[in-house]
Design a protein around this motif. Structure first.
Motif, mmCIF file in Angstrom:
data_model
loop_
_atom_site.group_PDB
_atom_site.id
_atom_site.type_symbol
_atom_site.label_atom_id
_atom_site.label_comp_id
_atom_site.label_asym_id
_atom_site.label_seq_id
_atom_site.Cartn_x
_atom_site.Cartn_y
_atom_site.Cartn_z
ATOM 1 N N LEU A 1 -13.754 1.403 5.826
ATOM 2 C CA LEU A 1 -14.171 2.530 4.883
ATOM 3 C C LEU A 1 -15.346 2.425 3.315
ATOM 4 C CD1 LEU A 1 -11.811 5.106 5.588
ATOM 5 C CD2 LEU A 1 -13.937 5.081 6.833
ATOM 6 N N GLN A 2 -14.868 1.399 3.180
ATOM 7 C CA GLN A 2 -16.202 0.926 2.303
ATOM 8 C C GLN A 2 -17.513 0.517 2.333
ATOM 9 O OE1 GLN A 2 -14.066 1.541 -0.521
ATOM 10 N NE2 GLN A 2 -12.820 2.526 0.752
ATOM 11 N N LYS A 3 -18.354 -0.350 1.423
ATOM 12 C CA LYS A 3 -19.418 -0.572 1.766
ATOM 13 C C LYS A 3 -18.996 -2.412 1.264
ATOM 14 C CE LYS A 3 -21.968 3.403 -1.055
ATOM 15 N NZ LYS A 3 -23.026 3.203 -1.717
ATOM 16 N N THR A 4 -18.525 -2.184 0.514
ATOM 17 C CA THR A 4 -18.606 -4.017 0.585
ATOM 18 C C THR A 4 -16.908 -4.395 0.580
ATOM 19 O OG1 THR A 4 -18.053 -3.918 -1.461
ATOM 20 C CG2 THR A 4 -20.575 -4.254 -1.120
ATOM 21 N N PRO A 5 -16.681 -4.399 1.420
ATOM 22 C CA PRO A 5 -14.782 -4.551 2.314
ATOM 23 C C PRO A 5 -14.361 -5.766 1.752
ATOM 24 C CG PRO A 5 -16.041 -4.621 4.110
ATOM 25 C CD PRO A 5 -17.176 -4.218 2.946
ATOM 26 N N GLN A 6 -13.001 -5.612 1.336
ATOM 27 C CA GLN A 6 -12.504 -7.697 1.125
ATOM 28 C C GLN A 6 -12.262 -8.236 2.538
ATOM 29 O OE1 GLN A 6 -10.706 -8.293 -1.724
ATOM 30 N NE2 GLN A 6 -12.034 -5.589 -2.640
ATOM 31 N N ASP A 7 -11.591 -9.452 2.452
ATOM 32 C CA ASP A 7 -11.486 -9.995 3.730
ATOM 33 C C ASP A 7 -10.950 -9.695 4.985
ATOM 34 O OD1 ASP A 7 -13.651 -11.508 2.624
ATOM 35 O OD2 ASP A 7 -13.274 -12.663 1.503
ATOM 36 N N VAL A 8 -10.037 -9.180 4.116
ATOM 37 C CA VAL A 8 -8.769 -9.274 5.200
ATOM 38 C C VAL A 8 -8.804 -7.307 5.643
ATOM 39 C CG1 VAL A 8 -5.760 -9.119 5.012
ATOM 40 C CG2 VAL A 8 -7.364 -10.818 4.077
ATOM 41 N N ILE A 9 -7.676 -6.738 6.552
ATOM 42 C CA ILE A 9 -7.367 -5.392 6.849
ATOM 43 C C ILE A 9 -6.286 -5.909 7.361
ATOM 44 C CG2 ILE A 9 -7.849 -3.484 7.909
ATOM 45 C CD1 ILE A 9 -10.808 -4.416 8.011
ATOM 46 N N ALA A 10 -5.480 -4.728 6.716
ATOM 47 C CA ALA A 10 -3.844 -5.225 8.016
ATOM 48 C C ALA A 10 -3.426 -3.683 8.353
ATOM 49 C CB ALA A 10 -2.479 -5.316 6.553
ATOM 50 N N VAL A 11 -2.709 -3.954 9.020
ATOM 51 C CA VAL A 11 -2.313 -2.906 10.181
ATOM 52 C C VAL A 11 -0.909 -2.471 9.960
ATOM 53 C CG1 VAL A 11 -2.600 -1.893 12.337
ATOM 54 C CG2 VAL A 11 -4.785 -2.331 11.521
ATOM 55 N N TYR A 12 -0.204 -1.845 9.479
ATOM 56 C CA TYR A 12 1.187 -1.848 9.862
ATOM 57 C C TYR A 12 1.832 -0.297 10.151
ATOM 58 C CZ TYR A 12 1.977 0.012 5.037
ATOM 59 O OH TYR A 12 1.206 1.025 3.963
ATOM 60 N N ARG A 13 2.542 -0.043 10.869
ATOM 61 C CA ARG A 13 3.320 1.445 11.356
ATOM 62 C C ARG A 13 4.273 1.495 9.862
ATOM 63 N NH1 ARG A 13 4.835 -2.032 15.092
ATOM 64 N NH2 ARG A 13 5.560 -1.347 17.056
ATOM 65 N N ILE A 14 3.458 3.630 9.857
ATOM 66 C CA ILE A 14 3.792 3.710 8.938
ATOM 67 C C ILE A 14 5.578 4.527 8.874
ATOM 68 C CG2 ILE A 14 4.271 5.988 7.900
ATOM 69 C CD1 ILE A 14 0.171 6.494 9.234
ATOM 70 N N PRO A 15 6.245 3.602 8.098
ATOM 71 C CA PRO A 15 7.262 3.665 7.551
ATOM 72 C C PRO A 15 8.380 5.408 7.408
ATOM 73 C CG PRO A 15 6.672 2.926 5.540
ATOM 74 C CD PRO A 15 5.758 3.420 6.336
ATOM 75 N N ASP A 16 9.527 5.578 7.809
ATOM 76 C CA ASP A 16 9.541 6.962 7.829
ATOM 77 C C ASP A 16 11.577 6.101 6.762
ATOM 78 O OD1 ASP A 16 11.083 9.313 7.956
ATOM 79 O OD2 ASP A 16 11.577 9.380 10.003
ATOM 80 N N TYR A 17 10.901 6.916 5.731
ATOM 81 C CA TYR A 17 12.038 6.365 4.606
ATOM 82 C C TYR A 17 13.246 7.756 4.184
ATOM 83 C CZ TYR A 17 8.940 3.120 2.854
ATOM 84 O OH TYR A 17 8.019 1.132 2.989
ATOM 85 N N SER A 18 14.064 7.565 4.280
ATOM 86 C CA SER A 18 15.855 8.079 4.174
ATOM 87 C C SER A 18 15.591 8.094 2.616
ATOM 88 C CB SER A 18 16.139 8.322 4.984
ATOM 89 O OG SER A 18 17.003 7.277 5.177
ATOM 90 N N ILE A 19 15.989 9.498 2.231
ATOM 91 C CA ILE A 19 16.530 9.059 1.267
ATOM 92 C C ILE A 19 17.993 8.270 0.920
ATOM 93 C CG2 ILE A 19 17.324 10.472 -1.268
ATOM 94 C CD1 ILE A 19 15.086 12.011 -0.526
ATOM 95 N N ASN A 20 18.871 7.528 -0.052
ATOM 96 C CA ASN A 20 19.434 6.670 0.096
ATOM 97 C C ASN A 20 19.759 7.545 -1.643
ATOM 98 O OD1 ASN A 20 22.432 5.124 -0.839
ATOM 99 N ND2 ASN A 20 21.367 4.041 0.260
ATOM 100 N N PHE A 21 20.687 7.859 -1.922
ATOM 101 C CA PHE A 21 20.983 9.213 -3.546
ATOM 102 C C PHE A 21 21.607 7.996 -3.467
ATOM 103 C CE2 PHE A 21 20.259 13.323 -0.248
ATOM 104 C CZ PHE A 21 20.037 13.304 -1.741
ATOM 105 N N GLU A 22 23.140 7.219 -3.245
ATOM 106 C CA GLU A 22 23.794 6.097 -3.795
ATOM 107 C C GLU A 22 22.681 5.332 -4.693
ATOM 108 O OE1 GLU A 22 26.453 4.317 -1.173
ATOM 109 O OE2 GLU A 22 27.827 6.789 -0.694
ATOM 110 N N SER A 23 21.408 4.563 -3.401
ATOM 111 C CA SER A 23 20.502 3.856 -4.412
ATOM 112 C C SER A 23 19.707 3.931 -6.307
ATOM 113 C CB SER A 23 19.991 2.930 -3.523
ATOM 114 O OG SER A 23 19.058 4.292 -3.484
ATOM 115 N N LEU A 24 20.012 5.676 -5.882
ATOM 116 C CA LEU A 24 19.345 6.077 -7.166
ATOM 117 C C LEU A 24 20.209 5.924 -7.752
ATOM 118 C CD1 LEU A 24 17.484 9.174 -5.854
ATOM 119 C CD2 LEU A 24 16.459 7.294 -6.022
ATOM 120 N N ASP A 25 21.467 5.558 -8.243
ATOM 121 C CA ASP A 25 22.140 5.667 -9.443
ATOM 122 C C ASP A 25 22.047 4.540 -10.605
ATOM 123 O OD1 ASP A 25 23.869 7.078 -10.973
ATOM 124 O OD2 ASP A 25 25.814 5.531 -10.160
#
Length: 195
Positions: free
Chosen positions: A29-53
């Motif tokens: 979508l850029q007029k002057t794009p970078q030399d690399v484009i990455a495609v990856y899965r959109i992650p589905d994160y769940s909250i790990n309340f213990e790790s927030l501590d």
């Protein structure tokens, strides 16, 4: 260094397709794009309340500008903050402007859209809010764990979340006296003093 980063990408890759500059221009979508484009899965994160501590996290309350969202994600990555919680009214992190502004940090920072009030009522850690009438963050003693809440670009932190804040903080402009209305501008010069 860039060569070791590129080497890491090659080790983890599933498939690398070499394309011409013209082909990259067609899919970017850029007029002057970078030399690399990455495609990856959109992650589905769940909250790990213990790790927030044991760490600092960020919560964003209705941040609407995609570029601001991307900048905050990039800066969180810079400061080693691994979790960002977005209210349901925040900009989409997969908006092309947001993705571009993260400069790759989106692949390293976990971003979850949640009901922030429910989150704050569930966690048993300090919730710091950024306000114009808070205590100077550079003169405050913060714990090494907690959630820093940043509000909407024009309205700040919403009233229903303000009740959940355990300490009000002010992030002064840097350099002093410069005016800004954007949340990320203040955040860029944030050094977190912890006790």
């Amino acid at each position: 260094d860039r060569s070791s980063a590129a080497s890491d990408v090659y080790k983890r890759q599933e498939e690398i397709i070499e394309v011409s500059s013209e082909e990259i221009k067609k899919v970017s979508l850029q007029k002057t794009p970078q030399d690399v484009i990455a495609v990856y899965r959109i992650p589905d994160y769940s909250i790990n309340f213990e790790s927030l501590d044991g760490c600092l996290s960020i919560a964003l309350d209705t941040v609407q500008d995609p570029g601001n969202m991307g900048t905050i994600i990039r800066l969180a990555d810079w400061y080693g903050i691994e979790n960002i919680f977005c209210s349901l009214g925040c900009a989409d992190i997969y908006n092309p402007k947001t993705v571009q502004a993260t400069m790759g940090a989106l692949a390293r920072v976990k971003v979850c859209y949640v009901d922030l009030r429910d989150l704050f009522e569930t966690v048993k850690i300090p919730v710091y809010g950024t306000f114009l009438n808070g205590e100077d963050i550079y003169k405050s003693e913060l714990t090494s764990h907690g959630i820093i809440v940043m509000g909407n670009e024009g309205k700040g932190i919403s009233e229903n979340l303000e009740r959940c804040i355990s300490k009000r903080l002010f992030i002064p402009n840097y350099p002093q006296g410069r005016e800004t209305t954007e949340s990320p501008v203040s955040y860029t010069h944030l050094t977190l003093p912890t006790s």
